[in-house]
Design an enzyme around this catalytic site. Sequence first.
Site, PDB file in Angstrom:
ATOM      1  N   HIS A 138     -55.009  45.291 -19.087  1.00 15.11           N
ATOM      2  CA  HIS A 138     -55.795  44.227 -18.461  1.00 15.11           C
ATOM      3  C   HIS A 138     -56.030  43.095 -19.462  1.00 15.11           C
ATOM      4  O   HIS A 138     -57.146  42.621 -19.615  1.00 15.11           O
ATOM      5  CB  HIS A 138     -57.138  44.770 -17.972  1.00 15.11           C
ATOM      6  CG  HIS A 138     -57.029  45.615 -16.755  1.00 15.11           C
ATOM      7  ND1 HIS A 138     -58.110  46.198 -16.148  1.00 15.11           N
ATOM      8  CD2 HIS A 138     -55.955  45.980 -16.020  1.00 15.11           C
ATOM      9  CE1 HIS A 138     -57.706  46.899 -15.097  1.00 15.11           C
ATOM     10  NE2 HIS A 138     -56.405  46.779 -15.007  1.00 15.11           N
TER      11      HIS A 138
HETATM   12  C1  LIG Z   1     -49.325  49.731 -16.044  1.00 16.89           C
HETATM   13  C2  LIG Z   1     -50.316  48.757 -15.489  1.00 16.89           C
HETATM   14  C3  LIG Z   1     -51.364  49.217 -14.716  1.00 16.89           C
HETATM   15  C4  LIG Z   1     -52.284  48.299 -14.191  1.00 16.89           C
HETATM   16  N1  LIG Z   1     -53.245  48.750 -13.329  1.00 16.89           N
HETATM   17  C5  LIG Z   1     -54.031  47.845 -12.689  1.00 16.89           C
HETATM   18  C6  LIG Z   1     -54.906  48.248 -11.650  1.00 16.89           C
HETATM   19  O1  LIG Z   1     -54.958  49.406 -11.284  1.00 16.89           O
HETATM   20  N2  LIG Z   1     -55.683  47.297 -11.060  1.00 16.89           N
HETATM   21  C7  LIG Z   1     -55.612  45.964 -11.427  1.00 16.89           C
HETATM   22  O2  LIG Z   1     -56.330  45.133 -10.852  1.00 16.89           O
HETATM   23  N3  LIG Z   1     -54.757  45.559 -12.395  1.00 16.89           N
HETATM   24  C8  LIG Z   1     -53.962  46.453 -13.010  1.00 16.89           C
HETATM   25  N4  LIG Z   1     -53.076  46.032 -13.957  1.00 16.89           N
HETATM   26  C9  LIG Z   1     -53.106  44.632 -14.362  1.00 16.89           C
HETATM   27  C10 LIG Z   1     -52.438  43.702 -13.336  1.00 16.89           C
HETATM   28  O3  LIG Z   1     -51.274  44.278 -12.807  1.00 16.89           O
HETATM   29  C11 LIG Z   1     -52.125  42.389 -14.065  1.00 16.89           C
HETATM   30  O4  LIG Z   1     -53.327  41.868 -14.539  1.00 16.89           O
HETATM   31  C12 LIG Z   1     -51.470  41.364 -13.178  1.00 16.89           C
HETATM   32  O5  LIG Z   1     -50.256  41.855 -12.694  1.00 16.89           O
HETATM   33  C13 LIG Z   1     -51.246  40.087 -13.972  1.00 16.89           C
HETATM   34  O6  LIG Z   1     -50.635  39.149 -13.107  1.00 16.89           O
HETATM   35  P1  LIG Z   1     -49.777  37.968 -13.684  1.00 16.89           P
HETATM   36  O7  LIG Z   1     -49.280  37.189 -12.519  1.00 16.89           O
HETATM   37  O8  LIG Z   1     -50.564  37.268 -14.725  1.00 16.89           O
HETATM   38  O9  LIG Z   1     -48.562  38.651 -14.425  1.00 16.89           O
HETATM   39  P2  LIG Z   1     -47.469  39.628 -13.844  1.00 16.89           P
HETATM   40  O10 LIG Z   1     -47.878  40.269 -12.575  1.00 16.89           O
HETATM   41  O11 LIG Z   1     -47.113  40.516 -14.988  1.00 16.89           O
HETATM   42  O12 LIG Z   1     -46.270  38.660 -13.495  1.00 16.89           O
HETATM   43  C14 LIG Z   1     -45.592  37.903 -14.452  1.00 16.89           C
HETATM   44  C15 LIG Z   1     -44.165  37.757 -13.948  1.00 16.89           C
HETATM   45  O13 LIG Z   1     -43.552  36.661 -14.625  1.00 16.89           O
HETATM   46  C16 LIG Z   1     -42.244  37.044 -14.936  1.00 16.89           C
HETATM   47  N5  LIG Z   1     -41.814  36.218 -16.074  1.00 16.89           N
HETATM   48  C17 LIG Z   1     -42.356  36.191 -17.307  1.00 16.89           C
HETATM   49  N6  LIG Z   1     -41.699  35.302 -18.061  1.00 16.89           N
HETATM   50  C18 LIG Z   1     -40.746  34.753 -17.279  1.00 16.89           C
HETATM   51  C19 LIG Z   1     -39.739  33.769 -17.491  1.00 16.89           C
HETATM   52  N7  LIG Z   1     -39.574  33.177 -18.676  1.00 16.89           N
HETATM   53  N8  LIG Z   1     -38.920  33.437 -16.458  1.00 16.89           N
HETATM   54  C20 LIG Z   1     -39.056  34.025 -15.242  1.00 16.89           C
HETATM   55  N9  LIG Z   1     -39.980  34.977 -15.005  1.00 16.89           N
HETATM   56  C21 LIG Z   1     -40.813  35.327 -15.999  1.00 16.89           C
HETATM   57  C22 LIG Z   1     -42.330  38.535 -15.256  1.00 16.89           C
HETATM   58  O14 LIG Z   1     -41.074  39.169 -15.124  1.00 16.89           O
HETATM   59  C23 LIG Z   1     -43.349  39.011 -14.223  1.00 16.89           C
HETATM   60  O15 LIG Z   1     -42.760  39.462 -13.019  1.00 16.89           O
HETATM   61  C24 LIG Z   1     -52.155  46.921 -14.501  1.00 16.89           C
HETATM   62  C25 LIG Z   1     -51.092  46.469 -15.292  1.00 16.89           C
HETATM   63  C26 LIG Z   1     -50.167  47.376 -15.772  1.00 16.89           C
HETATM   64  C27 LIG Z   1     -49.002  46.862 -16.605  1.00 16.89           C
END
Ligand SMILES: Cc1cc2nc3c(=O)[nH]c(=O)nc-3n(C[C@H](O)[C@H](O)[C@H](O)COP(=O)(O)OP(=O)(O)OC[C@H]3O[C@@H](n4cnc5c(N)ncnc54)[C@H](O)[C@@H]3O)c2cc1C
Length: 482
Positions: free
Chosen positions: A421
Amino acid sequence: MCIRLFGAYLLAGILLLLPIICYSDKASDYTFVREAKSTPAVVHFDYIGIGGGTTGCPLAATLSHGAQCFSLERGGSPYGNPNIINTENFAPTLLDTSPTCPAQQFTSEDGVFNIRTRVLGGGSALNARFYTRASTHYIKEVGWNQRMVDQSYEWVEKVVAFEPEICSGRRVLSEMHLYGTKVGGTIFIPRKITVYLHATVQKMLFRHIPAYGVIYKDAYGIIRHRAYLKRNSKKNRIVLSVGLLMISGMGSAFHLRAHSIKVVADCPMVGQGMADNPMNILFIPSPQPVEVSLVQVGLSNHFKHFLSQVSISPGVILEKIMGPLSRDHLALRNTNPNDNPFVIFNYFKEPEDLRKCIEGMKTIIDVVNSEAYSKFRYKYMPVEALIDLLLALPLNRRRKHANVTFSLEQFCIDTVMTICHYHGGCRVGRVVDKGYRVPGIDSLRVVDGLTFYRTRVLTLKLLHMGQRILHDGLLRGSKKKN
Ligand SMILES: Cc1cc2nc3c(=O)[nH]c(=O)nc-3n(C[C@H](O)[C@H](O)[C@H](O)COP(=O)(O)OP(=O)(O)OC[C@H]3O[C@@H](n4cnc5c(N)ncnc54)[C@H](O)[C@@H]3O)c2cc1C
């Protein structure tokens, strides 16, 4: 604050908990999802979204209302991948280290193993399905519209979140996110989205200050693809997640020059204030078989319920600190967006975080020592023996001190893990304004987990941000003032 986790993801892989086939989603017919290698060299869209993760998917769905929206995701599709769609493969997915696996591992400078996602759906395709509402205090503090927040929660709870149910399997949330997002009471079907997979954005393109496009690489490693914002569009925006900001020239000028990156805007706060919710656990071997499930009960609102259920569900008990005060920073190691950056969270630097951890561990120990729990643990294993057992596992890369068995303070510090997180690094009010703009760069919005400063209300935030960006575009379109 404690959460029960039956099979904490790292431990689960190590300890080989019982696999149980539960449920799997079928791939949906996503005609708007394509492989980047089959795409034209140049495309033009109203909105370009970088990253098809938890943020990117619902934002793209929302923004596609009345506009052509283009989403670039560096990973592949989660559908058909048994490691993602089945709950019992939660741990193996996170332990997979192959070059294109959905969970890209990194170790922070604190010596704690962590995960960056690399798959359509991002963290929502991989995560542990734990969902809570944010407090009204938080919503007021960040200045969101309470009515819309309530509407959004209702939608999320109807379509995406569901009541915990043992062995219900995993849902790939991106399906919901891509198909429809509720804004202002209407579900939009995003016919105007194009999603490219295995499209790794290398950097954004700037002409003077406005961002006008991106360069991305396909699965063959070819960096000839360009996506531009339509010139005559009233709504055009690039929406991205944070890592690329620095590579594209926004960050501390000193740091960027050290990597030979041309400085577009000197933003010293980019990457500062990174925090991660520290997690500490106890693993309690049980004489009875343990069923695998993910995080399904949060004790913040459900503490009593948790205690009443303890007698039927042994396994791993964890505590995490929500909104830790300890913070540090993220910096580039190089300019390859696929390589992991330098990240340090400085867990427990602030005494308050340590105090909370000790309190949480005391609660866990009380639960383990309770009469209700007694049939789910071996009588000959006192808590000290459970701690020794934990210390024998490769939890992290931190030094284990001699007094760790007897000092909860040392236990917290030495055995800290993560629940993935992490947040901060691009905070509202420090890097972006309340409209998620980098000041002075109107064609760019930064919206992702790193713009949080404390808690996790991501889906809600996205619904809110999508509407804000749309509203902003509509105002520009009608020539009203921003
Ligand atoms: C194992 C795990 C368990 C978790 N459990 C929970 C839970 O139970 N409940 C909860 O609320 N949260 C949980 N989280 C946290 C939650 O999933 C994240 O906080 C959330 O997904 C973050 O969203 P985001 O959009 O910032 O990033 P992400 O969802 O990680 O998305 C970022 C995306 O950008 C893409 N990307 C990055 N750089 C590039 C680039 N240069 N070009 C193209 N694409 C790119 C990546 O491939 C990825 O798909 C968990 C996370 C993990 C890893």
